[in-house]
Motif scaffolding. Structure first.
Motif, PDB file in Angstrom:
ATOM      1  N   UNK A  29      55.997-113.718-135.530  1.00 52.44           N
ATOM      2  CA  UNK A  29      54.908-113.754-134.552  1.00 52.44           C
ATOM      3  C   UNK A  29      55.536-113.766-133.164  1.00 52.44           C
ATOM      4  N   UNK A  30      55.279-112.746-132.361  1.00 54.77           N
ATOM      5  CA  UNK A  30      55.889-112.655-131.025  1.00 54.77           C
ATOM      6  C   UNK A  30      54.916-113.018-129.910  1.00 54.77           C
ATOM      7  N   UNK A  31      53.799-113.646-130.237  1.00 58.92           N
ATOM      8  CA  UNK A  31      52.813-114.045-129.219  1.00 58.92           C
ATOM      9  C   UNK A  31      53.446-115.009-128.218  1.00 58.92           C
ATOM     10  N   UNK A  32      53.142-114.798-126.918  1.00 58.47           N
ATOM     11  CA  UNK A  32      53.645-115.663-125.845  1.00 58.47           C
ATOM     12  C   UNK A  32      52.446-116.356-125.198  1.00 58.47           C
ATOM     13  N   UNK A  33      52.300-117.667-125.368  1.00 57.51           N
ATOM     14  CA  UNK A  33      51.097-118.336-124.862  1.00 57.51           C
ATOM     15  C   UNK A  33      51.160-118.695-123.384  1.00 57.51           C
ATOM     16  N   UNK A  34      52.362-118.634-122.782  1.00 57.99           N
ATOM     17  CA  UNK A  34      52.534-119.233-121.452  1.00 57.99           C
ATOM     18  C   UNK A  34      53.170-118.305-120.429  1.00 57.99           C
ATOM     19  N   UNK A  35      52.826-116.993-120.484  1.00 60.58           N
ATOM     20  CA  UNK A  35      53.305-116.089-119.452  1.00 60.58           C
ATOM     21  C   UNK A  35      52.326-116.115-118.276  1.00 60.58           C
ATOM     22  N   UNK A  36      52.560-115.205-117.301  1.00 60.91           N
ATOM     23  CA  UNK A  36      51.689-115.188-116.121  1.00 60.91           C
ATOM     24  C   UNK A  36      51.734-113.813-115.477  1.00 60.91           C
ATOM     25  N   UNK A  37      50.770-113.588-114.583  1.00 60.85           N
ATOM     26  CA  UNK A  37      50.710-112.360-113.794  1.00 60.85           C
ATOM     27  C   UNK A  37      50.461-112.748-112.343  1.00 60.85           C
ATOM     28  N   UNK A  38      51.174-112.094-111.419  1.00 57.57           N
ATOM     29  CA  UNK A  38      50.994-112.356-109.987  1.00 57.57           C
ATOM     30  C   UNK A  38      49.642-111.824-109.534  1.00 57.57           C
ATOM     31  N   UNK A  39      48.948-112.593-108.692  1.00 56.36           N
ATOM     32  CA  UNK A  39      47.627-112.217-108.204  1.00 56.36           C
ATOM     33  C   UNK A  39      47.689-111.833-106.731  1.00 56.36           C
ATOM     34  N   UNK A  40      46.597-111.280-106.221  1.00 52.81           N
ATOM     35  CA  UNK A  40      46.572-110.741-104.862  1.00 52.81           C
ATOM     36  C   UNK A  40      46.803-111.803-103.800  1.00 52.81           C
ATOM     37  N   UNK A  41      46.530-113.061-104.106  1.00 52.86           N
ATOM     38  CA  UNK A  41      46.750-114.127-103.138  1.00 52.86           C
ATOM     39  C   UNK A  41      48.136-114.750-103.262  1.00 52.86           C
ATOM     40  N   UNK A  42      48.998-114.142-104.054  1.00 49.86           N
ATOM     41  CA  UNK A  42      50.357-114.653-104.219  1.00 49.86           C
ATOM     42  C   UNK A  42      50.488-115.733-105.254  1.00 49.86           C
ATOM     43  N   UNK A  43      49.435-116.000-105.999  1.00 52.05           N
ATOM     44  CA  UNK A  43      49.489-117.016-107.037  1.00 52.05           C
ATOM     45  C   UNK A  43      49.914-116.443-108.376  1.00 52.05           C
ATOM     46  N   UNK A  44      50.061-117.341-109.336  1.00 43.49           N
ATOM     47  CA  UNK A  44      50.431-116.958-110.697  1.00 43.49           C
ATOM     48  C   UNK A  44      49.273-117.318-111.619  1.00 43.49           C
ATOM     49  N   UNK A  45      48.689-116.304-112.222  1.00 43.44           N
ATOM     50  CA  UNK A  45      47.591-116.534-113.160  1.00 43.44           C
ATOM     51  C   UNK A  45      48.143-116.584-114.574  1.00 43.44           C
TER      52      UNK A  45
END
Length: 566
Positions: free
Chosen positions: A497-513
């Motif tokens: 199982x290669x699922x990653x529960x805790x990654x993120x994507x950068x948002x337009x306001x400079x945050x990490x979603x």
């Protein structure tokens, strides 16, 4: 200057601007700051030559191709650091460049070339003089002059070797080497071919200029003997690329790392030792060493570059790309003002180099600089390639990652917002990324979600399955970690199982979603590149993408298959 959020520390080269200003500046504003600073602190010709060690380049045997003599105006004029790339029409145009060891003055430089080692034709080279001036820790200015020779060769037959040598008017003659144009796209002309790809390369060699630099100050001297204590990872990867004998090579940004740390602090040039806290470093002579380090491959194999965040150098105009325009040749068929945005075709494959600095949410020094013209060009170009019956596969390469889980940068929402829907619409087969210093491959993705599992040695049908995203920022820079608790998964070490529960994507306001990720299929935290073997066919065309580590060991392979259109 309009206010904007801060760029994360360590992600753009800093060349002397106080951090409270630099963090909110665009690259164009940083360049203007430099020009104003230099106007307030003019440099005499005498001090300029002192600062540049008499119009310097590198100068020590084993590091410099120019030998032990200081880079002085009375040294014999020589040519080295040779490189070849494609022109606008890759099947008929080559662009050849090299570096001079000093100013040629009035001495002419020539490229002799021809279809055999006997050559037969001659073109006078264009000489581009790159002047760099940045603050120095002695209260003055580090001044450098570098000289690059460029020669276009057009009207060549497709996929045929073309021989060349560099020559100066006063007697220097290089050895003869050869490079080949691209395979034409016409169906009756195509055959099997290979290309390679990686990103985030840099160099492990210490420049000799300015004098007194210690290893690790202006190079990648971070090497740890975790594999082979005798050879640097960068050299290992390059050696494997050379051994693969590709028809061309693409590099997805962060090329030479003339700023090896990019800490985003108020910088002055530090001549000796580690910079004190609060300073950063930039050294244009790192480029001399870098171009010399890749010459064994780049002088015979076309190298095609995209630009990354460490390639935005504020000492130069054109949004920090002025140094690249002096050193490198780009095809020039992209949108105006975006030098590293272009396309070329090789046989049945269309390749697009994109500039993710223009769309990044994470690193904003150049975000939006094209005014949307790049995105318009991307859509128009993808549509034209997909409508061309001679093109089967479309490959896009750029720096920041649309899909990655590596902890340091993960995914960039700006890249996703700008291009992912276009990749879906025009059925892009491969997206090749850098930025994260590891290897990662996704399952096929469409509409932001995986469509199926693509295990090692599987066959993917991009028309129905979607686009596969590769992160290959593993050419030699220090390795990054995956997310806490996230394990590697590759051939012989597959996770069920290669699922990653805790990654993120950068948002337009400079945050990490935060986001849970089901599309990450292969993860390899070591040094690697990819080798792509293309087999055009009459009914079905195939493309094998093989991941190879720095010792030549294969650890992942996927075959991409497309039906040939009538």
């Amino acid at each position: 200057m309009t206010a904007q959020r801060l760029t994360p520390a360590g992600e753009t080269p800093d060349t002397g601007i106080p951090s409270v200003l630099a963090a909110g500046m665009t690259m164009a504003e940083r360049y203007e700051w430099h020009q104003a600073q230099l106007r307030r602190h003019p440099v005499s010709r005498r001090n300029f030559l002192r600062g540049s060690t008499a119009a310097a380049a590198v100068a020590a045997l084993g590091v410099s191709p120019f030998g032990r003599r200081a880079y002085a105006q009375d040294a014999a004029l020589t040519v080295a650091n040779r490189r070849v790339g494609y022109g606008t029409d890759a099947s008929s145009q080559l662009r050849l460049s090299a570096q001079l060891n000093r100013s040629p003055g009035r001495t002419k430089v020539f490229l002799d070339h021809g279809p055999t080692p006997g050559l037969g034709a001659t073109v006078e080279a264009e000489i581009r003089n790159l002047v760099t001036q940045i603050p120095d820790d002695d209260g003055g200015v580090l001044a450098a002059e570098q000289f690059y020779a460029h020669a276009p060769v057009d009207g060549l037959p497709g996929r045929m070797p073309h021989f060349y040598q560099w020559r100066t008017e006063d007697g220097f003659v290089s050895d003869v080497r050869s490079a080949a144009t691209a395979m034409p796209s016409a169906r009756n002309a195509v055959g099997w071919f290979r290309f390679t790809m990686m990103g985030d390369q840099g160099t492990d060699q210490t420049p000799l200029l300015p004098p007194g630099l210690a290893p690790g100050i202006y190079d990648d001297s971070y090497y740890k003997p975790d594999n082979d204590p005798a050879v640097a990872h960068t050299d290992n990867v390059l050696g494997q690329i050379i051994a693969s004998r590709p028809d061309f090579h693409v590099l997805a940004g962060d090329i030479a790392y003339a700023d090896p740390s990019g800490m985003g602090r108020p910088a002055k040039f530090i001549r000796k030792g580690n910079p004190p806290k609060g300073f950063d470093k930039f050294n244009p002579y790192v480029w001399d060493v870098y171009l010399g380090s890749i010459e064994a491959s780049a002088s015979t194999t076309p190298w095609m570059f995209a630009t990354g965040n460490h390639d935005m150098e504020a000492a130069y105009p054109v949004h920090g790309y002025g140094g690249h325009l002096a050193r490198l040749d780009f095809p020039g068929n992209g949108p105006s003002g975006c030098p590293s945005v272009y396309t070329f075709t090789y046989g049945n494959v269309a390749v697009l180099s994109l500039d993710a600095n223009d769309v990044s949410y994470e690193i904003t020094a150049n975000t939006g600089y094209s005014g949307g013209s790049q995105n318009t060009w991307v859509e128009r170009t993808l549509a034209a390639h997909r409508a061309d019956p001679d093109i089967d596969f479309i490959v896009c390469f750029f720096h920041h990652c649309a899909y990655a889980t590596v902890a340091d940068h993960a995914s960039d929402g700006g890249v996703r917002a700008a291009w992912v829907s276009l990749f879906d619409r025009y059925q892009v087969d491969l997206v090749l990324q850098g930025h994260n210093h590891a290897f990662e491959r996704s399952d096929p993705v469409r509409g932001g979600a995986p469509t199926r599992v693509a295990a090692d040695n599987s066959i993917v049908y991009p028309e129905t399955d979607g686009t596969v995203y590769y992160t290959v920022g593993s050419a030699g820079r220090p390795r990054y970690n995956f997310q806490p608790g996230e394990l590697e998964s590759y051939r012989g070490h597959e996770l069920p199982d290669t699922f990653v529960p805790n990654s993120y994507v950068w948002t337009a306001d400079g945050g990490k979603q935060a986001e849970g990720v089901g599309w990450s299929r292969v993860r390899f935290r070591n040094y690697a590149f990819i080798r792509v073997d293309v087999r055009p066919g009459a009914l079905v065309s195939e493309m094998d993408v093989t991941a190879v580590d720095e010792y030549g060991r294969e650890f992942d392979k996927v075959t991409y298959r497309r039906q040939v259109r009538a």
